[in-house]
Design a protein around this motif. Structure first.
Motif, PDB file in Angstrom:
ATOM      1  N   HIS A  48       0.838  -1.213   0.000  1.00  8.59           N
ATOM      2  CA  HIS A  48       0.000   0.000   0.000  1.00  8.59           C
ATOM      3  C   HIS A  48       0.868   1.257   0.000  1.00  8.59           C
ATOM      4  CE1 HIS A  48      -3.071  -2.969   0.910  1.00  8.59           C
ATOM      5  NE2 HIS A  48      -3.974  -2.072   0.582  1.00  8.59           N
ATOM      6  N   ALA A  50      -8.149  -2.100   3.241  1.00  8.09           N
ATOM      7  CA  ALA A  50      -7.479  -2.450   1.991  1.00  8.09           C
ATOM      8  C   ALA A  50      -7.617  -1.260   1.061  1.00  8.09           C
ATOM      9  CB  ALA A  50      -8.121  -3.688   1.375  1.00  8.09           C
ATOM     10  N   PRO A  81      -6.294  -3.642  -6.623  1.00 10.32           N
ATOM     11  CA  PRO A  81      -6.472  -5.021  -6.124  1.00 10.32           C
ATOM     12  C   PRO A  81      -5.354  -5.458  -5.183  1.00 10.32           C
ATOM     13  CG  PRO A  81      -5.623  -5.065  -8.360  1.00 10.32           C
ATOM     14  CD  PRO A  81      -5.812  -3.614  -8.011  1.00 10.32           C
ATOM     15  N   GLY A 107      -4.513  -5.972  -0.807  1.00  8.44           N
ATOM     16  CA  GLY A 107      -5.162  -6.052   0.506  1.00  8.44           C
ATOM     17  C   GLY A 107      -4.359  -6.946   1.428  1.00  8.44           C
ATOM     18  N   ASP A 126     -13.770  -1.493   3.237  1.00  5.70           N
ATOM     19  CA  ASP A 126     -12.660  -1.695   2.298  1.00  5.70           C
ATOM     20  C   ASP A 126     -12.058  -3.096   2.463  1.00  5.70           C
ATOM     21  OD1 ASP A 126     -12.948   0.749   1.104  1.00  5.70           O
ATOM     22  OD2 ASP A 126     -11.397   1.747   2.280  1.00  5.70           O
ATOM     23  N   TRP A 182     -12.060  -6.260  -0.429  1.00 11.02           N
ATOM     24  CA  TRP A 182     -10.866  -7.043  -0.815  1.00 11.02           C
ATOM     25  C   TRP A 182     -11.100  -8.538  -0.593  1.00 11.02           C
ATOM     26  CZ3 TRP A 182      -6.457  -8.197  -3.089  1.00 11.02           C
ATOM     27  CH2 TRP A 182      -5.623  -9.182  -2.538  1.00 11.02           C
ATOM     28  N   HIS A 183     -11.596  -8.898   0.582  1.00 10.19           N
ATOM     29  CA  HIS A 183     -11.743 -10.324   0.902  1.00 10.19           C
ATOM     30  C   HIS A 183     -12.857 -10.980   0.076  1.00 10.19           C
ATOM     31  CE1 HIS A 183      -8.802 -10.742   4.129  1.00 10.19           C
ATOM     32  NE2 HIS A 183      -9.100  -9.490   4.415  1.00 10.19           N
ATOM     33  N   HIS A 211     -11.295 -11.422  -3.282  1.00  9.04           N
ATOM     34  CA  HIS A 211     -10.098 -12.290  -3.253  1.00  9.04           C
ATOM     35  C   HIS A 211     -10.214 -13.248  -2.070  1.00  9.04           C
ATOM     36  CE1 HIS A 211      -8.879  -8.677  -5.446  1.00  9.04           C
ATOM     37  NE2 HIS A 211      -8.022  -9.437  -6.070  1.00  9.04           N
TER      38      HIS A 211
END
Ligand code: UFG
Length: 332
Positions: free
Chosen positions: A15, A176, A181, A183, A318, A322-323, A326
């Motif tokens: 990040h 994230a 993409p 996280g 957020d 992400w989860h 993914h």
């Protein structure tokens, strides 16, 4: 001039790379991929990536020279509290030994500024919250102990070799990137928010609440959750602070200054995901302080840092995005 990011394929590291790239900086990443993910360094950034261990001083020196590195942002470390208790020598070798090797390379290549990924674990169990930087440092585990030792090593390195540093002591990194993409993906996962989200995704049956008999408003532990993108922006400001000619060894807390209990975080995930989350109370986890909340006013006044995603709802939203997209983390 470019910025070398060690551990740039990790959670906060990737990040921060995103933030530096977005600010137009030239960035080069090294990561030994022991816990990081190659795909966390996005191809669209078109930045050099080296699978390299920070102990490999000759190779690190070559990267520094080839890319005209003037600043280092240093994430490469082992960072699991429980693992550090079971295997302390690994933490002394990777964290303290690894940073010593990195500093050797910096001295040889005349690189005079470093931003360190540090932690609230340097404080141990605080006597007062919110915690300010001058609070007692009494780490409860080898992870916090090695990060504190690194901070002190940096201070001696400043006096001896003129390497200036900023140590950033994170409270609980969470969330994230809202648009890219990238996280959180630790294996095994040990952090609260991703574990609750694994329950939502059907990957776990329930969340275990480690203790509900703490002296807090609902008996569960209170933590200061800080968005990973807000942490990332602080690293850019810290590099800038050193580049502006501020010499010395600085340390700043990075937190939002407000605490949420484990039960409150679980409720927040239930609300965001619109999914029931079965929770069971389990015994306390060894070494967990009841409350960790940071006073980050120094980072705000000295670095001009201002967290922009302070709301726990936004942090969890957020993380959930992400989860959800993914569920098995990074592929590669
Ligand atoms: N928790 C649970 N159940 C779980 C996981 C966590 O109840 O399944 C609780 C923990 O007991 C703790 C809180 O949720 O009270 C947060 O736990 P995390 O493991 O997510 O984070 P920690 O506060 O333990 O650790 C964080 C950073 C560390 C850092 C530490 C400083 O992740 O890197 O703060 O003490 F060292």
């Amino acid at each position: 001039m470019s910025i070398l990011v060690t551990g740039g394929a990790g959670y906060v590291g990737s990040h921060t790379v995103a933030e530096l790239v977005q600010k137009g900086e030239d960035v080069v990443v090294i990561d030994n991929l022991s816990t990081g993910h190659r795909n966390a360094v996005l191809n669209e950034w078109a930045i050099p990536f080296y699978q390299c261990d920070i102990h490999d001083t000759a190779r690190v020196m070559k990267v520094m020279t080839d890319h005209h590195v003037d600043s280092v942002v240093h994430f490469a470390a082992s960072s699991l509290v429980a693992e550090s208790v079971h295997d302390p020598l690994k933490y002394y070798a990777n964290n303290l030994g690894g940073t010593r090797a990195l500093l050797d390379a910096m001295v040889s290549c005349d690189v005079a500024s470093i931003v360190l990924s540090s932690t609230a674990a340097v404080y141990g169990s605080p006597r007062r919250v919110p915690i300010s930087e001058d609070a007692n440092k009494e780490p409860l585990n080898p992870y916090g102990e090695t990060k504190l030792a690194i901070e002190r090593m940096l201070s001696y390195a400043q006096q001896a070799y003129g390497i200036s540093s900023v140590s950033l002591r994170y409270f609980n990194a969470a969330g994230a990137h809202p648009t890219l993409p990238i996280g959180e993906d630790h294996r095994p996962e040990s952090h609260l928010i991703p574990i609750i989200l694994q329950v939502v995704l059907g990957q776990r049956d329930e969340i275990l609440i480690y203790g509900d008999d703490y002296e807090t408003r609902d008996g569960t532990c209170i933590r200061d959750y800080i968005h990973v993108c807000d942490l990332a922006s602080a690293h850019y400001l810290a590099v800038s602070h050193l580049r502006e000619g501020n010499t010395g060894s600085y340390a700043f807390n990075l937190g939002n200054g407000s605490g949420f209990s484990v039960r409150e975080v679980i409720d927040c995930v239930r609300a965001i995901s619109e999914h029931p989350v079965p929770a069971l109370v389990a015994p306390r986890r060894a070494g967990d302080p009841a409350q960790l909340v940071g006073d980050a006013s120094l980072a705000q006044s000295v670095l001009g840092w201002k967290p922009t995603r302070k709301d726990l709802t936004q942090i969890v939203a957020d993380a959930w995005r992400w989860h959800r997209t993914h569920p098995d983390g990074y592929q590669g």
